[in-house]
Design an enzyme around this catalytic site. Structure first.
Site, mmCIF file in Angstrom:
data_model
loop_
_atom_site.group_PDB
_atom_site.id
_atom_site.type_symbol
_atom_site.label_atom_id
_atom_site.label_comp_id
_atom_site.label_asym_id
_atom_site.label_seq_id
_atom_site.Cartn_x
_atom_site.Cartn_y
_atom_site.Cartn_z
ATOM 1 N N ASP A 1 7.236 -39.097 27.209
ATOM 2 C CA ASP A 1 8.275 -39.321 28.304
ATOM 3 C C ASP A 1 9.750 -39.404 27.505
ATOM 4 O O ASP A 1 9.409 -37.548 27.208
ATOM 5 C CB ASP A 1 8.585 -41.609 27.683
ATOM 6 C CG ASP A 1 9.664 -42.025 28.697
ATOM 7 O OD1 ASP A 1 10.333 -41.777 29.031
ATOM 8 O OD2 ASP A 1 8.787 -43.318 29.268
ATOM 9 N N HIS B 1 10.271 -35.632 29.607
ATOM 10 C CA HIS B 1 11.569 -36.507 30.142
ATOM 11 C C HIS B 1 12.928 -35.863 30.438
ATOM 12 O O HIS B 1 13.397 -35.493 30.900
ATOM 13 C CB HIS B 1 11.417 -38.177 30.649
ATOM 14 C CG HIS B 1 10.184 -38.464 31.327
ATOM 15 N ND1 HIS B 1 9.463 -40.239 31.423
ATOM 16 C CD2 HIS B 1 8.931 -37.675 31.373
ATOM 17 C CE1 HIS B 1 8.295 -40.308 32.457
ATOM 18 N NE2 HIS B 1 8.088 -38.906 32.000
#
Length: 864
Positions: A292, A326
């Site tokens: 993430d 991300h």
């Protein structure tokens, strides 16, 4: 910023940052280090570091050590230790399926200031609770291994008995499973060593219910700190987390350095580091590779369950490497308590969806302000900079309330964003837009500044929305998008369709143009070599770019010194000053590129001077009439390229060969075989107090003097025909280039006294670095050496680290020594010793540095 920074020291480990101001996560070149005891100088450990931040393990408590690295030294003392406990001696076993009970009892029994040690092997354990004053140390071969059985994980309630937030989930007070390492209301905690903390996210079912609860609780983190102070994490690897990896909340004064934080790229919600409602958090030299966001800075969110209520302030992220996440650095979406004072410096981001992302929405409230991102590189980052006030998080994220572009009433739930600065950024292989800012119509984003930003695009990019919001058009290879945002941008360069140019091109073209426009004759208009440095720079820029502005600057300045009859201001031939000859190169060049006869008339006078100019018995000219029998390296550059250039222009081949012979003779007279460098000067009479009675040479090496000689070599190589003389000069240059390459600083520059890094006060000097950069680059262009990389690195180091801002806010090239010489001058005797060269005045923007800098810049431009 000092060359060596002590980031953290425990009883048995130490973590340093070295040359961090000139490097990012990786050093530009590996650097050898040696650690010794301070009292005996006995080597304790040695190695080579490729990284800016690194740790050393295996030290003894309360012992004085000395680190030597890259010509720098640093003394430190390890901390005292009240007790040392090896878990294997306190009931823990490599064969046990869960060592939590034995380890926890050991922790509870240890006194403050103790070290808990995990030796080599895999130590399986359920959650452990740390306490104040504890150092947990993992051997480099040790793994603390989280077990899979969820039933053996305690659950932290949403709030403690005093009603304070205890367990959290995405900015809200919620029950959650205890993390593998948890600390609550603790201080002076250290987690150190070179081992691994594997929290077991891939074991059990953690990743299968990432947005849900089990037994009413949310998933655990790897490291969780709640209301802690003075927390240090160094040297370890944190991996494989059930959820967020490192999560401090309400924590102050935390350092995480030389740490790897890694998780499976497909693992859900495995942010790397999430400081939430924290103050004074430093991240140095961390390598992220996660599923993430690499770093997600948060401050709680407004929620019916009750969110975390506190600001996040003073976060510094330096020399970190972020890949695959991300986002590189993300602020929000939980930011209701405000986030301010975030600095991201000298970091690298690779293959992340976003670089810096600020995300929020109506209903969050809070303020994001004072964010600085500088000196960072990004590669294959889809969208480098995004600020999004329409982030479609939570169940109502795509509702009209959140996504409407119509103004709403401003209230405490209206988020605000302001004072964001991006500067000196390079982003390669961008997919969507260089930057995208979407503010609320009722609360626009304020005061965004972008400076010195170069963007190139991924050729295989496909159009996609640059932010996660509704009603956003897909973008491919876009520029700066600003809706309801006040953005000021300067020196933003877009490289498209395969075009190549230095990322600093526009900034430096503007700097050179402004410098030439404002330049005032160095000695009141009298002919001098200082002005000749400017002329050389302007000619080089004109030849590299073909732009008329450089020609116009040159003519304006030269014509102010040479009248229509070829009379040169302040010129006295009988001074026999070799320095005055340098400006003659501009006269020869202008005589060839214009019809104005003044230039040839003036150049002829300089040739006449050289015909009568006194020489030492070995052949080269005296430096000046007032410096009899002396040859200085400076003079080789001042006179000889002019002689050759005049000879080529006006059919005097004798002058060309004479210049080559004189250069080789001057180099031989000043060469020092022991150092493989050239001394500043030579006294043929061996009468000067500074001259060695046997060799006649001056005592030390001065980088700028060697720089003059290096430029003379490459310039004459360009002018000479094939033959023995040219080959001999090429051989001289090759030997010097090899020697100089070994004397560079960590960032690729050269010291004022190049072979004395141990000399107190020695510094990276800009004029010499510019000269060497020019010589390396030109030699590569002439195809006589493969040296472009060294020259480019040196030049870019000057751009990154030598430029300053003066009192008027203008960019100036700093750390240029004004002058250095030998013998008596202005009531001072210059003895030529190494220490003398460190006493001379430093002048920012001195033309003796700026001229060669222009020449080096032109060489880079000519390669495009």
């Amino acid at each position: 910023m000092t060359a060596i920074e002590l980031l953290a020291v425990s009883a048995r480990t130490v973590t340093f940052a070295v040359f961090s101001g000139e490097n990012k996560y990786f050093l530009k070149a590996p650097v050898s280090w040696r650690l010794a005891t301070e009292s005996t100088d006995e080597t304790v450990a040695e190695g080579v570091s490729e990284r800016t931040v690194f740790s050393i393990n295996g030290l003894e408590p309360h012992t004085a050590y000395r680190l030597a690295i890259g010509g720098e030294v640093f003394d430190f003392v390890t901390r005292t230790e009240s007790a040392f406990a090896d878990v294997s001696a306190h009931g823990a076993s490599l064969q046990s399926e869960n060592n939590a009970a034995a380890i926890q009892k050991t922790i509870d029994d240890l006194p403050e200031g103790a070290t808990l040690y995990f030796g080599p092997g895999v130590w399986k354990s359920g959650p452990l609770f740390l306490k104040s004053g504890l150092t947990l140390m993992l051997d480099p071969e040790a793994v603390l291994y989280g077990i899979a059985d969820r039933d053996q994980y305690p659950i932290l309630a949403a709030r403690d008995e005093k009603g304070r937030v205890l367990g959290t989930w995405e900015g809200v007070a919620e029950a959650c499973y205890a993390s593998l390492l948890t600390a609550i209301n603790a201080s002076n905690i250290a987690i150190v060593g070179g081992g691994v903390i594997d929290a077991g996210g891939d074991r059990g079912d953690w990743w299968s219910w990432h947005k849900e609860t089990r037994n009413g609780a949310r998933r655990p983190r790897s490291l969780f700190f709640n209301r802690c102070e003075n927390v240090t994490v160094t040297g370890v690897t944190v991996r494989n987390s059930p959820a967020w990896m490192v999560h401090p909340v309400f924590t102050r004064d935390m350092l995480v350095a030389d740490v790897k934080i890694e998780s499976d790229p497909e693992s859900p919600n495995t942010d790397g580091f999430d400081p939430e409602c924290c103050e004074n958090v430093r991240m140095r030299g961390i390598h992220f590779s996660v599923g993430d966001d690499c770093i997600a800075i948060k401050a709680g969110k407004r929620d019916p369950k009750g969110g975390l209520d506190g600001p996040t302030r003073n976060i510094r992220i330096e020399n970190c490497f972020m890949e695959r996440g991300h986002g590189g650095v993300v602020i929000g979406s939980e930011m209701s308590g405000t986030v301010s004072g975030v600095t991201v410096a000298r970091c690298e981001m690779r293959d992340t969806d976003r670089g810096l992302r600020v995300k929020t929405r109506r209903g969050r409230g809070g303020f994001v302000s004072r964010i600085l991102v500088e000196d960072c590189d990004m590669d294959n980052v889809v969208s480098p900079f995004v600020m999004n006030a329409f982030y479609f998080c939570d169940a109502d994220g795509k509702s009209d309330y959140v996504q409407s572009r119509d103004p709403h009433p401003v209230s405490e739930v209206t988020p605000r964003m302001s004072d964001i600065t991006f500067r000196r950024i390079v982003a390669r292989n961008v997919h969507t837009a260089a930057a995208a800012f979407y503010g609320l119509p009722e609360m626009p984003i304020e005061n965004v500044t972008i400076e010195d930003y170069t963007v190139s695009y991924a050729p295989d990019a496909e159009a996609q929305p640059p932010v996660m919001a509704c009603n956003i058009d897909p973008v491919r290879h876009g520029g700066i998008i600003a809706e309801n945002a006040a953005v000021t941008a300067s020196n933003v360069v877009f490289v498209r369709e395969g075009a190549e140019e230095p990322w600093y091109r526009q900034a430096l073209l503007r700097y050179c143009d402004e410098y030439a426009a404002d330049y005032r004759a160095y000695k009141g208009g009298a002919l001098c070599y200082e002005d000749g440095c400017l002329y050389r720079g302007l000619i080089a820029l004109y030849e590299a770019t073909g732009e008329a502005r450089w020609f116009d600057h040159l003519v304006r300045h030269v014509n102010a010194q040479v009248n229509e009859d070829g009379v040169m201001n302040g010129y006295v031939a009988e001074d026999f000053n070799i320095d005055n000859i340098l400006s003659g190169r501009a006269l020869v060049w202008l005589a060839r590129h214009s019809n104005d006869p003044r230039y040839r008339k003036a150049a002829d006078q300089l040739v006449a001077q050289l015909a009568d100019h006194p020489r030492v018995k070995e052949g080269p000219h005296w430096h000046k009439h007032r410096y009899p029998e002396q040859v200085w390296l400076d003079g080789l550059y001042m006179g000889l390229p002019f002689k050759a250039e005049y000879g080529l222009a006006f059919d005097r081949p004798d002058l060309v060969s004479e210049a080559a012979d004189e250069l080789l003779a001057g180099l031989e007279l000043t060469y020092d075989a022991d150092s493989r460098l050239y001394r500043h000067a030579y006294d043929s009479a061996k009468a000067q107090p500074w001259a060695d009675k046997d060799t006649g040479q001056s005592p030390a090496h001065w980088s700028r003097a060697i720089g003059w000689a290096a430029m003379a070599m490459v310039d004459l190589i360009e002018y000479l025909p094939e033959g023995d003389a040219r080959d001999a000069i090429i051989a001289r240059w090759a030997a010097l280039a090899e020697r100089l390459s070994a004397l560079r600083t960590a960032d690729g520059r050269w010291l004022q006294v190049p072979d004395r890094p141990d000399l107190g006060g020695n510094y990276a000097e800009s004029s010499a670095t510019a000269m060497f950069a020019y010589a390396y680059l030109k030699a590569s262009r002439l195809d006589v050496s493969d040296s472009a990389a060294i020259g480019r690195t040196a030049f870019e180091a000057l751009y990154r680290h030598a430029f300053e801002v003066d009192a008027e806010g203008r960019r100036v090239l700093g750390t240029i020594v004004c002058v250095a010489g030998l013998g008596g001058f202005n009531g001072q005797y210059r003895d030529g010793t190494p220490g003398y060269y460190l006493t001379e005045t430093i002048n920012p923007d001195d033309i003796k540095g700026v001229g060669p800098f222009m020449m080096g810049f032109a060489e880079l431009l000519a390669r495009q």
